[in-house]
Design an enzyme around this catalytic site. Sequence first.
Site, PDB file in Angstrom:
ATOM      1  N   ASP A   1       9.317   2.727   1.399  1.00 26.24           N
ATOM      2  CA  ASP A   1       8.175   3.508   1.857  1.00 26.24           C
ATOM      3  C   ASP A   1       7.973   3.204   3.335  1.00 26.24           C
ATOM      4  O   ASP A   1       7.445   2.157   3.709  1.00 26.24           O
ATOM      5  CB  ASP A   1       6.935   3.139   1.032  1.00 26.24           C
ATOM      6  CG  ASP A   1       5.693   3.891   1.496  1.00 26.24           C
ATOM      7  OD1 ASP A   1       5.789   4.646   2.489  1.00 26.24           O
ATOM      8  OD2 ASP A   1       4.631   3.713   0.879  1.00 26.24           O
TER       9      ASP A   1
ATOM     10  N   LYS B   1       2.847  10.157   8.542  1.00 26.84           N
ATOM     11  CA  LYS B   1       2.204   9.649   9.756  1.00 26.84           C
ATOM     12  C   LYS B   1       2.914  10.079  11.054  1.00 26.84           C
ATOM     13  O   LYS B   1       2.754  11.196  11.499  1.00 26.84           O
ATOM     14  CB  LYS B   1       2.088   8.132   9.677  1.00 26.84           C
ATOM     15  CG  LYS B   1       1.056   7.653   8.628  1.00 26.84           C
ATOM     16  CD  LYS B   1       0.838   6.173   8.699  1.00 26.84           C
ATOM     17  CE  LYS B   1      -0.099   5.632   7.639  1.00 26.84           C
ATOM     18  NZ  LYS B   1      -1.504   5.802   7.933  1.00 26.84           N
TER      19      LYS B   1
ATOM     20  N   PHE C   1       0.864  -1.188   0.000  1.00 29.39           N
ATOM     21  CA  PHE C   1       0.000   0.000   0.000  1.00 29.39           C
ATOM     22  C   PHE C   1       0.891   1.226   0.000  1.00 29.39           C
ATOM     23  O   PHE C   1       1.783   1.367   0.831  1.00 29.39           O
ATOM     24  CB  PHE C   1      -0.918   0.034   1.233  1.00 29.39           C
ATOM     25  CG  PHE C   1      -1.872   1.195   1.179  1.00 29.39           C
ATOM     26  CD1 PHE C   1      -3.049   1.122   0.440  1.00 29.39           C
ATOM     27  CD2 PHE C   1      -1.577   2.395   1.836  1.00 29.39           C
ATOM     28  CE1 PHE C   1      -3.921   2.207   0.364  1.00 29.39           C
ATOM     29  CE2 PHE C   1      -2.445   3.475   1.762  1.00 29.39           C
ATOM     30  CZ  PHE C   1      -3.615   3.377   1.026  1.00 29.39           C
TER      31      PHE C   1
END
Length: 398
Positions: A220, A249, A135
């Site tokens: 990532d 985040k 993702f």
Amino acid sequence: MTDWQELESRYFFSTYKRLPVTLVRGQGVSVWDDQGKEYLDFLAGIATVSLGHCHPVVVSAITEQASTLIHVSGLVYSVPQVRLAQLLVQNSSLDRVFFANSGAEVVEGAIKLARKWGKEKRDGAYQIICAQGAFHGRTLATLTAGGNEKHKAPYPPLPEGFVHVPFDDVEAIRRATDAKTAAVMLEPVQGEGGVNVPHDDYLRQVRAWCDEAGILLILDEVQTGIGRLGALFGHQLYGVEPDVLTLAKGIGSGVPIGVLLAKEHCAVFSPGDHGSTYGGQPLATHVAYSVLKYIIDNDISGQVASKGRYLEGRLRGLADRHPLVTDVRGRGLLWAIELDAELAEAAQRACLEQGLLVNNVKPTALRLMPPLVVSQEELDRAVEIIDGVLGKLGGERA
Ligand SMILES: Cc1ncc(COP(=O)(O)O)c(C=O)c1O
């Protein structure tokens, strides 16, 4: 009393299947709904509120910067973004920084960087090898790079240039590499894909292959970075250095920010190649600087490593006691409990009733990702709630 959930249903696109709870306040690892009920928050805004809700460091950084200078744009210099860039470079193996506002944006930036690098340094190579189950975000390019076919189905035509191979399979990456390949892009541990942890040697082997083939390794770490796995960056646990790294985040602990970092040899952007109006604004970068400095100065990553070992022991205990648990996997404070049937949503709802917020990352798996500052007592309380819920679900089935 206002029915916020009914009002929401009148006005919103229904992109989220939300939990039936309206949260109005948070403090540390606890949040409260509009009825005054308290929950332990093991969602943490999807692994984002790293220091917990309304941490004094975050509150004072916001207040201080909000009354000094909030936004200026990238057309001028500003102090907080330079300080954050310096702190990141001094504490990582990367050399250059670009700031944006979210995870998807910085992954998009990484894709653009790899394409420009391929154009200039590898004879026009543009393809990126990605993993099934990955993702990377919801923009057109990042969802194409991701491995979830459901996310892609409504949106063709999708951008070209992404090939997918099984995760944790270095041979598949070798076979997929050709003259068109510019980069391999991976998460050290797949978060949204279900907390998929590769073999300890996987990233080292991928790194060696990227060096041999002369292609870039993009990691990532939007979800795994900033202490989540028990090291400041997840890749440090595996003894590798990426060429390109993405963060978001946890670095803002709830304030939106994304960071793209690259080694000097592939930092090929020049003026006009990329940009973002809000990216690197004083408010977000001052908060992220304060969060990162707090995490480094207080060895929060080291604390996560030991809390993670404790949580692992408690979760393995659950697996021993409940036959419906087929696997527990994770690192640091990112864990999944795999069930033998599609019971994760029922388990999530039952946890909510008992005052615990968790995520059903897959129909068969619950994900736990509490704030990094969670205490052992809070970990115990969460495990006890899950224990009761699993017992009830198992009992109902028997
Ligand atoms: C690994 C990874 N990359 C990218 C993203 C996208 O981040 P955002 O939702 O901030 O765009 C996420 C979000 O969950 C993620 O886990």
